[in-house]
Design a protein around this motif. Sequence first.
Motif, PDB file in Angstrom:
ATOM      1  N   SER A   1       1.101  -1.403  -0.289  1.00 56.26           N
ATOM      2  CA  SER A   1      -0.467  -0.441  -0.039  1.00 56.26           C
ATOM      3  C   SER A   1       0.583   1.627  -0.196  1.00 56.26           C
ATOM      4  O   SER A   1       0.268   2.528  -0.582  1.00 56.26           O
ATOM      5  CB  SER A   1      -0.948  -0.053   1.044  1.00 56.26           C
TER       6      SER A   1
ATOM      7  N   CYS B   1       3.650   1.589  -1.548  1.00 58.84           N
ATOM      8  CA  CYS B   1       4.431   1.418  -3.124  1.00 58.84           C
ATOM      9  C   CYS B   1       3.181   1.658  -3.994  1.00 58.84           C
ATOM     10  O   CYS B   1       4.348   2.847  -4.602  1.00 58.84           O
ATOM     11  CB  CYS B   1       5.332   0.074  -3.195  1.00 58.84           C
ATOM     12  N   ILE B   2       2.243   2.374  -3.157  1.00 54.91           N
ATOM     13  CA  ILE B   2       0.695   1.835  -4.228  1.00 54.91           C
ATOM     14  C   ILE B   2       0.803   3.559  -4.647  1.00 54.91           C
ATOM     15  O   ILE B   2       0.427   4.330  -5.298  1.00 54.91           O
ATOM     16  CB  ILE B   2      -0.635   1.503  -4.039  1.00 54.91           C
ATOM     17  N   ASN B   3       1.476   4.544  -3.367  1.00 56.53           N
ATOM     18  CA  ASN B   3       1.072   5.845  -3.331  1.00 56.53           C
ATOM     19  C   ASN B   3       3.013   6.503  -3.439  1.00 56.53           C
ATOM     20  O   ASN B   3       2.298   8.094  -2.887  1.00 56.53           O
ATOM     21  CB  ASN B   3       0.779   6.093  -1.441  1.00 56.53           C
TER      22      ASN B   3
ATOM     23  N   ALA C   1       5.469   3.189  -7.896  1.00 63.78           N
ATOM     24  CA  ALA C   1       3.338   3.228  -8.144  1.00 63.78           C
ATOM     25  C   ALA C   1       2.908   2.079  -9.652  1.00 63.78           C
ATOM     26  O   ALA C   1       2.376   1.319  -8.594  1.00 63.78           O
ATOM     27  CB  ALA C   1       3.186   4.404  -8.310  1.00 63.78           C
TER      28      ALA C   1
ATOM     29  N   THR D   1       4.512  -1.819  -8.845  1.00 60.66           N
ATOM     30  CA  THR D   1       2.985  -2.254  -7.356  1.00 60.66           C
ATOM     31  C   THR D   1       2.211  -2.617  -7.926  1.00 60.66           C
ATOM     32  O   THR D   1       1.257  -3.587  -8.213  1.00 60.66           O
ATOM     33  CB  THR D   1       3.428  -1.418  -6.475  1.00 60.66           C
ATOM     34  N   LEU D   2       1.413  -2.074  -8.485  1.00 61.67           N
ATOM     35  CA  LEU D   2       0.294  -2.811  -9.249  1.00 61.67           C
ATOM     36  C   LEU D   2      -0.092  -3.182 -10.338  1.00 61.67           C
ATOM     37  O   LEU D   2      -1.210  -3.790 -10.828  1.00 61.67           O
ATOM     38  CB  LEU D   2      -0.568  -0.486 -10.480  1.00 61.67           C
TER      39      LEU D   2
ATOM     40  N   ILE E   1      -5.611  -2.149   0.870  1.00 63.51           N
ATOM     41  CA  ILE E   1      -4.374  -1.401   0.444  1.00 63.51           C
ATOM     42  C   ILE E   1      -6.079  -0.220  -0.279  1.00 63.51           C
ATOM     43  O   ILE E   1      -5.862   1.081  -1.035  1.00 63.51           O
ATOM     44  CB  ILE E   1      -4.433  -1.937  -0.715  1.00 63.51           C
TER      45      ILE E   1
ATOM     46  N   LEU F   1      -5.325   3.363  -2.624  1.00 59.31           N
ATOM     47  CA  LEU F   1      -6.308   3.454  -4.230  1.00 59.31           C
ATOM     48  C   LEU F   1      -6.941   4.375  -4.244  1.00 59.31           C
ATOM     49  O   LEU F   1      -7.110   5.441  -4.943  1.00 59.31           O
ATOM     50  CB  LEU F   1      -7.197   2.288  -4.259  1.00 59.31           C
TER      51      LEU F   1
ATOM     52  N   ASN G   1      -4.714   7.712  -4.574  1.00 57.20           N
ATOM     53  CA  ASN G   1      -4.075   7.698  -6.194  1.00 57.20           C
ATOM     54  C   ASN G   1      -4.741   7.885  -6.799  1.00 57.20           C
ATOM     55  O   ASN G   1      -4.615   8.990  -8.123  1.00 57.20           O
ATOM     56  CB  ASN G   1      -3.548   5.997  -6.011  1.00 57.20           C
TER      57      ASN G   1
ATOM     58  N   VAL H   1      -0.376   5.937 -13.807  1.00 53.42           N
ATOM     59  CA  VAL H   1      -0.840   5.262 -12.335  1.00 53.42           C
ATOM     60  C   VAL H   1      -2.019   5.612 -11.903  1.00 53.42           C
ATOM     61  O   VAL H   1      -2.867   3.937 -11.481  1.00 53.42           O
ATOM     62  CB  VAL H   1       0.084   5.626 -11.828  1.00 53.42           C
TER      63      VAL H   1
ATOM     64  N   THR I   1      -4.783   2.264 -10.712  1.00 54.61           N
ATOM     65  CA  THR I   1      -5.432   1.894 -10.115  1.00 54.61           C
ATOM     66  C   THR I   1      -6.832   2.494  -9.761  1.00 54.61           C
ATOM     67  O   THR I   1      -7.529   1.619  -9.608  1.00 54.61           O
ATOM     68  CB  THR I   1      -5.240   3.469  -9.289  1.00 54.61           C
TER      69      THR I   1
END
Length: 495
Positions: A372, A374-376, A383, A386-387, A410, A414, A417, A426, A430
Amino acid sequence: MLKQLFNKLPRKSSKIDEDESTRVVESPRASGKCHNRQQGGGAVLKRASSSAVFPASMVSGIEPLVPFKDVPNGEKMNLFVSKLSLCCVTFDFTDPGKNIADKDVKRKTLVEIVDFVASGSMKFSEPVILAMCRMCAFNLFRVFPPNYRVNGVVASGGENDDDDPMFDPAWPHLQLVYELLLKFISSSCLDAKVAKKYIDHSFISKLLELFDSEDPRERDCLKTILHRVYGKFMVHRPFIRKTINNIFYRFVIETEKHNGIAELLEIFGSVICGFALPLKEEHKIFLWRVLIPLHKPKSLGVYFQQLSFCITQFLEKEPKLASIVISGLLKYWPVTNSQKEVMFLGELEEILEGISMVEFQRIMIPLFLRISCCINSLHFQVAERTLFLWNNDHIVNLIAHNRQVILPIIFPALDRNIKSHWNPAVVNLTHNIRQMFLEMDEKLFISCHTQFKEEEAILISEAEKRKEAWKQLELAASLKPVIGNTAVLVSPLMT
């Protein structure tokens, strides 16, 4: 007096040579010492051809420059030893114009010896093995020039992967010696039970020290030779593994400077393939204490491919180790290095592809807390990478079976993002993942969305309360008169 003094000098030199040669014969394991004899021309070659290093019966009356085809079979081994003695002389290659003729004689002699060993015509006796090990020690075992490094950092830049490698000027001779050693060890004419007395722990230790060479060609030759040594001398295998482990320990804990980590890991990759099942405790300790901490140094990119291969080989042998490996990756996760973070994510996907459901459930909470974050990430490659995990069917299947735990972790990442990430790619990815979760379990998705909104409202309310409290403090401070050295709250300047 002067005449008497000069008369003594040759005799003294001769005595030193004789004493040194006697020590080597009596204690062959001391042959690991590197002696750099840089002397002039023909006198050196002449003295080398009649050296007292080897037994007199092996070199008496034999001229080392005679070709093998010109002597009878019974004398070929004597000539072989005589040629090895000749090749113990080393030269200064920093000056290309120095000892040109002698260098060429040595090169041609080495080529001839290589061809003779490759022919495999005769068994190698104990004196021959000693002579070969000693010649290799004279030519290979050396201390690298100090001007290669400045304060432990490579002079050309150190940690930069794009630095040009430094090539050893003596490579024309070194290459032939390495080729000779490889053919000698690989030869069916070499009896490992006899050779192990001379290719011993001291010899192998010196060989492993050479992996710190700046020259990639030398490290590549060493890698092949160490493979052969490990395969042929089973008695030395535990020592080789232990010594390589110590090199890794020193690299990770102390220096973070070594040129041969990639090659040593490549050797260990093939060694791991041969581990018997079930894995010994020694091998599991190597995984936890050596391979996983090797993710820590800044220079990970130099040897990441080889390290990842070693990890994969361990997991193929024993898949139950997957949760331990992922826990180790999370421990050394590079929160401030985006390039390393992308590499970690790639390795993580490779591990998750083969992980079982039970092992996944053991580490899914700390794992997705990190995912989570890394997503942000503001670095779009982190990012995005990760996705991309959601493009893997096996990983999606694992997430789907554990969505009750994973989605609440997570979902906030999401949502943030979609609202605020600067990179359009990204944001689109998302949206796709959010839609995937909605289709997977609409009821759970709505529940997570409601919970997130409630938590967000609480956070906004708490932020407003803090802001109001600061305003009250500012007002109280502005009404209080200033006395002595009392600190004063200064309002920001109006622009």
